[in-house]
Design a protein around this motif. Sequence first.
Motif, PDB file in Angstrom:
ATOM      1  N   TYR A 119      88.875  64.172  59.357  1.00  0.00           N
ATOM      2  CA  TYR A 119      88.466  64.202  57.956  1.00  0.00           C
ATOM      3  C   TYR A 119      89.689  64.335  57.054  1.00  0.00           C
ATOM      4  CZ  TYR A 119      83.564  64.685  59.258  1.00  0.00           C
ATOM      5  OH  TYR A 119      82.311  64.459  59.777  1.00  0.00           O
ATOM      6  N   GLN A 120      89.765  63.475  56.036  1.00  0.00           N
ATOM      7  CA  GLN A 120      90.837  63.533  55.067  1.00  0.00           C
ATOM      8  C   GLN A 120      90.444  64.445  53.903  1.00  0.00           C
ATOM      9  OE1 GLN A 120      93.690  61.985  55.978  1.00  0.00           O
ATOM     10  NE2 GLN A 120      92.522  61.442  57.823  1.00  0.00           N
ATOM     11  N   THR A 126      88.943  59.153  59.059  1.00  0.00           N
ATOM     12  CA  THR A 126      89.916  58.194  59.581  1.00  0.00           C
ATOM     13  C   THR A 126      90.041  58.379  61.087  1.00  0.00           C
ATOM     14  OG1 THR A 126      91.165  58.257  57.510  1.00  0.00           O
ATOM     15  CG2 THR A 126      92.289  57.377  59.450  1.00  0.00           C
ATOM     16  N   PRO A 127      89.892  57.299  61.874  1.00  0.00           N
ATOM     17  CA  PRO A 127      90.077  57.436  63.320  1.00  0.00           C
ATOM     18  C   PRO A 127      91.554  57.554  63.677  1.00  0.00           C
ATOM     19  CG  PRO A 127      89.595  55.156  62.753  1.00  0.00           C
ATOM     20  CD  PRO A 127      89.486  55.942  61.482  1.00  0.00           C
ATOM     21  N   ILE A 128      91.890  58.538  64.485  1.00  0.00           N
ATOM     22  CA  ILE A 128      93.254  58.765  64.945  1.00  0.00           C
ATOM     23  C   ILE A 128      93.335  58.408  66.429  1.00  0.00           C
ATOM     24  CG2 ILE A 128      95.099  60.456  65.225  1.00  0.00           C
ATOM     25  CD1 ILE A 128      94.400  59.851  62.333  1.00  0.00           C
ATOM     26  N   THR A 129      94.295  57.556  66.790  1.00  0.00           N
ATOM     27  CA  THR A 129      94.480  57.203  68.194  1.00  0.00           C
ATOM     28  C   THR A 129      95.245  58.314  68.899  1.00  0.00           C
ATOM     29  OG1 THR A 129      94.493  54.839  67.686  1.00  0.00           O
ATOM     30  CG2 THR A 129      95.435  55.505  69.792  1.00  0.00           C
TER      31      THR A 129
END
Length: 210
Positions: A119-120, A126-129
Motif C-alpha cells: 500500500y502506498q 503497487t505489486p512489489i517483486t
Amino acid sequence: LRADGTAPVAGARILLRKDQSIRSENDYGTYAGSDGHFEIKDLEPGRYRLLVKQSGFIDGQYGQKRPNRPGSVLDISKGEQLRDLTIKMTAGAVVSGRVYDDEGHPLSNATVQLMQPRYQSDGRITPITVSTATTDDRGEYRMYWIPPGSYYITSTGFERGPNSDIALNEQFDGIERVMLPNFYPNSFDDAHATPISVDPGAELRGIDFT
C-alpha cells in the motif's frame, strides 16, 4: 539467534555500518562464533546499524520487528560499551514448481515472479517483486530465501519452436507463440489469482502453471 531464540546461527556475517550509508569502506565486520557470539571493538563514535547475513536466512538487522523492515540505530559515543545485543534471524523459504504450455509440454526460459502487494501513502496498491526465477529445460523453477508472508505468483514466456536457428534469408520475423501472463493457479485475470502463504523455512513444491 534463530527467530525462535533457541539456537545460534553459527558463522553469520556481522556488519556494523554507519547510519544512512548504503556501503562504506569504513564498515566494521566480523563473524559469529559457533555459539553465535560476536564482538566488534575500537569503534569510531557515531550512529550505526547492526546487520547480519547468512546463507539460508533472511538478512537481519538489530531492532527490526519483521524481516525486511528497518531496525534500530545504535548511537555509540566514545568509550561506550554495548553488550548482549541480540539479532534474531528468520529462515528463508523455498517455492518451486513447473511451467507447462497449453499442450502439456515443459516450457523453458519462462519467467516466474513472486509478488507482494504494498500500500502506498495515497492508498494505491503497487505489486512489489520479491523474487524472480527462470525455468530450466524441464520447465522447472526454484526461488529460495523467501521471507514469510502472503504472495501472488505470475509466469510469462514465449517459445519459437524446436528449430529457431536464423537462416541467411530469414522469412520469419517474430515469435511463433506468445504466452499471456498467467497468475497462479492458472488465471489470466489478477482478480482470480490465489495467494500462497509462506511460513519461515517452509519448502513449497508443486506450484505449477499451464
